[in-house]
Design an enzyme around this catalytic site. Structure first.
Site, PDB file in Angstrom:
ATOM      1  N   ARG A 110       0.722  -1.314  -0.025  1.00 42.38           N
ATOM      2  CA  ARG A 110       0.032  -0.012   0.066  1.00 42.38           C
ATOM      3  C   ARG A 110       0.994   1.224   0.073  1.00 42.38           C
ATOM      4  O   ARG A 110       1.703   1.529   0.851  1.00 42.38           O
ATOM      5  CB  ARG A 110      -1.123  -0.139   1.091  1.00 42.38           C
ATOM      6  CG  ARG A 110      -1.573   1.061   1.454  1.00 42.38           C
ATOM      7  CD  ARG A 110      -2.739   1.285   2.378  1.00 42.38           C
ATOM      8  NE  ARG A 110      -3.898   0.602   1.764  1.00 42.38           N
ATOM      9  CZ  ARG A 110      -5.210   0.640   2.488  1.00 42.38           C
ATOM     10  NH1 ARG A 110      -5.281   1.154   3.543  1.00 42.38           N
ATOM     11  NH2 ARG A 110      -5.927  -0.061   1.964  1.00 42.38           N
ATOM     12  N   HIS A 137      -7.244   0.990  -6.381  1.00 43.32           N
ATOM     13  CA  HIS A 137      -7.701   0.142  -5.299  1.00 43.32           C
ATOM     14  C   HIS A 137      -8.304  -1.296  -5.756  1.00 43.32           C
ATOM     15  O   HIS A 137      -9.551  -1.746  -5.685  1.00 43.32           O
ATOM     16  CB  HIS A 137      -8.499   0.596  -4.174  1.00 43.32           C
ATOM     17  CG  HIS A 137      -8.377   0.035  -2.784  1.00 43.32           C
ATOM     18  ND1 HIS A 137      -7.770  -0.988  -2.529  1.00 43.32           N
ATOM     19  CD2 HIS A 137      -9.137   0.192  -1.832  1.00 43.32           C
ATOM     20  CE1 HIS A 137      -7.876  -1.280  -1.293  1.00 43.32           C
ATOM     21  NE2 HIS A 137      -8.421  -0.698  -0.646  1.00 43.32           N
ATOM     22  N   GLN A 140      -9.982  -3.947  -3.524  1.00 42.15           N
ATOM     23  CA  GLN A 140     -11.583  -3.758  -2.965  1.00 42.15           C
ATOM     24  C   GLN A 140     -12.481  -3.889  -4.134  1.00 42.15           C
ATOM     25  O   GLN A 140     -13.529  -4.294  -3.791  1.00 42.15           O
ATOM     26  CB  GLN A 140     -11.363  -2.049  -2.849  1.00 42.15           C
ATOM     27  CG  GLN A 140     -12.581  -1.604  -2.080  1.00 42.15           C
ATOM     28  CD  GLN A 140     -13.008  -2.166  -0.736  1.00 42.15           C
ATOM     29  OE1 GLN A 140     -12.238  -2.245   0.184  1.00 42.15           O
ATOM     30  NE2 GLN A 140     -14.143  -2.871  -0.564  1.00 42.15           N
ATOM     31  N   ASP A 236     -17.257   6.986  -1.604  1.00 35.89           N
ATOM     32  CA  ASP A 236     -15.944   6.788  -0.889  1.00 35.89           C
ATOM     33  C   ASP A 236     -15.634   8.122  -0.335  1.00 35.89           C
ATOM     34  O   ASP A 236     -16.323   9.033  -0.487  1.00 35.89           O
ATOM     35  CB  ASP A 236     -14.694   6.508  -1.921  1.00 35.89           C
ATOM     36  CG  ASP A 236     -13.360   6.174  -1.173  1.00 35.89           C
ATOM     37  OD1 ASP A 236     -13.465   5.950   0.024  1.00 35.89           O
ATOM     38  OD2 ASP A 236     -12.454   6.178  -1.822  1.00 35.89           O
ATOM     39  N   CYS A 276     -16.285   1.307   0.356  1.00 32.11           N
ATOM     40  CA  CYS A 276     -15.311   0.448   0.709  1.00 32.11           C
ATOM     41  C   CYS A 276     -14.707   0.633   2.198  1.00 32.11           C
ATOM     42  O   CYS A 276     -14.033  -0.149   2.864  1.00 32.11           O
ATOM     43  CB  CYS A 276     -13.781   1.121  -0.008  1.00 32.11           C
ATOM     44  SG  CYS A 276     -13.527   2.615  -0.160  1.00 32.11           S
ATOM     45  N   ARG A 304     -13.245  -8.891   1.673  1.00 36.04           N
ATOM     46  CA  ARG A 304     -11.977  -8.799   1.198  1.00 36.04           C
ATOM     47  C   ARG A 304     -11.152  -9.931   1.636  1.00 36.04           C
ATOM     48  O   ARG A 304     -10.083 -10.107   0.606  1.00 36.04           O
ATOM     49  CB  ARG A 304     -11.453  -7.409   2.070  1.00 36.04           C
ATOM     50  CG  ARG A 304     -12.092  -6.256   1.689  1.00 36.04           C
ATOM     51  CD  ARG A 304     -11.386  -5.666   0.104  1.00 36.04           C
ATOM     52  NE  ARG A 304      -9.986  -5.663   0.291  1.00 36.04           N
ATOM     53  CZ  ARG A 304      -9.121  -4.530   0.651  1.00 36.04           C
ATOM     54  NH1 ARG A 304     -10.019  -3.543   1.142  1.00 36.04           N
ATOM     55  NH2 ARG A 304      -8.022  -4.438   0.513  1.00 36.04           N
TER      56      ARG A 304
HETATM   57  N1  NVA Z   1      -9.979   6.456  -1.415  1.00 32.57           N
HETATM   58  C1  NVA Z   1      -9.659   5.802  -0.269  1.00 32.57           C
HETATM   59  C2  NVA Z   1      -9.799   4.533   0.013  1.00 32.57           C
HETATM   60  C3  NVA Z   1      -9.541   3.960   1.413  1.00 32.57           C
HETATM   61  C4  NVA Z   1      -9.723   2.506   1.569  1.00 32.57           C
HETATM   62  C5  NVA Z   1      -8.273   6.191   0.044  1.00 32.57           C
HETATM   63  O1  NVA Z   1      -7.450   6.195  -0.829  1.00 32.57           O
HETATM   64  O2  NVA Z   1      -7.908   6.962   1.310  1.00 32.57           O
HETATM   65  N1   CP Z   2     -11.206  -0.542   2.237  1.00 30.64           N
HETATM   66  C1   CP Z   2      -9.802  -0.423   2.660  1.00 30.64           C
HETATM   67  O1   CP Z   2      -8.912  -0.664   1.852  1.00 30.64           O
HETATM   68  O2   CP Z   2      -9.788  -0.457   3.963  1.00 30.64           O
HETATM   69  P1   CP Z   2      -8.588   0.164   5.001  1.00 30.64           P
HETATM   70  O3   CP Z   2      -7.943   1.262   4.503  1.00 30.64           O
HETATM   71  O4   CP Z   2      -8.998   0.010   6.261  1.00 30.64           O
HETATM   72  O5   CP Z   2      -7.497  -0.946   4.499  1.00 30.64           O
END
Ligand code: NVA
Ligand code: CP
Length: 322
Positions: A110, A137, A140, A236, A276, A304
Site C-alpha cells: 500500500r 484499489h 477492493q 468513498d 469501501c 476482502r
Molecule cells: N480512497 C480512499 C480509500 C481508502 C480505503 C483512500 O485512498 O484513502
Molecule cells: N477499504 C480499505 O482498504 O480499508 P483499509 O484502509 O482499512 O485497509
C-alpha cells in the site's frame, strides 16, 4: 553457466491485470474458500509460503484481511511500514524489491504513486499485489464485485458468475479517485456501465485508468441523475489518504455529493449500497443509507478476506480446484 530461467511472474497491480475469464475462476475460488472458512475446514495450500506486507499508508481492512488470510491458508506474514524499515530512510525501491522478493514468496504493497508499485514489481522475483495506491484499489473492487454476485447473482447452472453484471449500472458518487479509476477498469472489462458524478475539478481521467474508449461509462453533473436506475450505488471518502492538505476545499466542493435517501430512491428499488470504508456518516453518505436495508458494507468488508485468499492462491499456485 546455469540455464535456469525463472517462470514469468504474475502481478496484480491494476484490475485490468486479470482477464474476465480469470475473474470467473477467482470468484468461484473465493466462494469455495469462504465456504471452507465458515465450516472451519482446514485449507493450507500456502504452507511454508511467506507474504510481505508493506504499508506506507494507514489500514484496518487491508492489514487484517491479508494477514489473517495468509495465516488461514497456512502461510506466514512479515509486516513492514515506512517508519520501521529502510523504506523510510530512502533505500531505493528497486533495491528493496530485489531484497524482499528473495526472502518471501509474495508481496502486498500500500503506497502513494502507482509508479512506485510498478517499479517494485519490475524488480521483484515474486508476485506483487496492489493494496491501494493513489491511482487504484483493485483488491477492493474484487471484493465489491464478489459481494454484488453474492447478493444478485443467479444460481442457475447456465452461464457464469459475471452474467449478473451484464447490462447493469453502477453509480459512482464523489471523488474521481483510486476507487473510481478501478471501477472504470472493471466496467470496461466485465461489461457493465459506470455512471460517474464528481464535483467540478475532481473528475476521473480516462487515461489514468488506461481506457481506450468511453463506451463503458457516462458522466453526470447531478449525482441524482447518476443514481437514476442504478443497480448499485457506491461512494468513498471525500479526502483520500495523501490528500489531507486539500480537506477544507474538498468539504466545500463535495457538499452536494452525499449519498442520501433521495439518491437511493431514484436508483432501482432493489439497488445495493456499497462503500469501501472507512466511512464518514454525514459527509459522503448519510447514516440512514449506510446503516439502512440496502447497504451491504459489512459483507463487502468481510469479502476482502475471501477474495484476497483466492487471489493469493491464484498468483502462487495458478488455477487450483479443490
Ligand atoms: N480512497 C480512499 C480509500 C481508502 C480505503 C483512500 O485512498 O484513502
Ligand atoms: N477499504 C480499505 O482498504 O480499508 P483499509 O484502509 O482499512 O485497509
Amino acid at each position: 553457466m546455469s540455464s535456469f530461467a525463472p517462470a514469468p511472474v504474475r502481478h496484480y497491480l491494476q484490475f485490468s491485470d486479470l482477464s474476465a475469464d480469470e475473474y470467473v475462476h477467482l470468484f468461484a475460488r473465493a466462494a469455495e474458500i469462504k465456504r471452507k472458512f465458515k465450516a472451519y475446514e482446514k485449507y493450507h495450500p500456502l504452507a511454508d509460503r511467506t507474504l510481505a506486507m508493506i504499508f506506507e499508508k494507514a489500514s484496518t481492512r487491508t492489514r487484517v484481511s491479508f494477514e489473517a488470510g495468509m495465516y488461514q491458508l497456512g502461510g506466514s506474514v512479515v509486516h513492514l511500514t515506512t517508519g520501521d524499515s529502510q523504506l523510510g530512510r530512502a533505500e531505493p525501491i528497486e533495491d528493496s524489491a530485489r531484497v524482499i522478493s528473495r526472502m518471501t514468496d509474495l508481496v502486498m504493497i500500500r503506497t502513494y504513486g502507482q509508479d512506485k508499485i510498478e517499479s517494485f514489481a519490475s524488480h521483484s522475483r515474486v508476485p506483487v499485489i496492489n493494496g491501494l495506491t493513489n491511482e487504484f484499489h483493485p483488491c477492493q473492487i474484487l471484493a465489491d464485485i464478489f459481494t454484488y454476485i453474492e447478493h444478485r447473482g443467479s444460481r442457475g447452472a447456465e452461464g457464469n458468475a459475471l452474467d449478473c453484471l451484464k447490462g447493469k449500472v453502477v453509480a459512482w458518487v464523489g471523488d474521481g479517485n483510486n476507487m473510481a479509476n478501478t471501477w472504470l477498469q472493471a466496467a470496461d472489462l466485465l461489461g457493465f456501465t459506470l455512471h460517474l458524478s464528481t464535483p467540478s475539478g475532481y473528475e476521473v481521467d480516462q487515461a489514468v485508468a488506461g481506457l481506450r474508449s468511453s463506451a463503458s461509462y457516462k458522466i453526470f453533473k447531478d449525482p441524482h441523475e447518476a443514481c437514476r436506475g442504478a443497480n448499485l450505488v457506491t461512494t468513498d471518502v471525500w479526502t483520500s489518504m495523501g490528500f489531507e492538505a486539500e480537506n477544507e476545499a474538498r468539504m466545500k466542493a463535495f457538499a452536494d455529493w452525499c449519498v442520501d435517501e433521495d439518491m437511493m430512491k431514484v436508483a432501482q428499488p432493489d439497488a445495493l449500497f456499497m462503500h469501501c470504508l472507512p466511512a464518514h456518516r454525514g459527509e459522503e453518505v448519510s447514516a440512514e443509507v449506510i446503516d439502512g436495508p440496502q447497504s451491504v458494507v459489512w459483507d463487502e468488508a468481510e469479502n476482502r478476506l475471501h477474495v484476497q485468499k483466492a487471489l493469493m492462491e491464484f498468483l502462487l499456485l495458478g488455477r487450483v480446484n479443490t
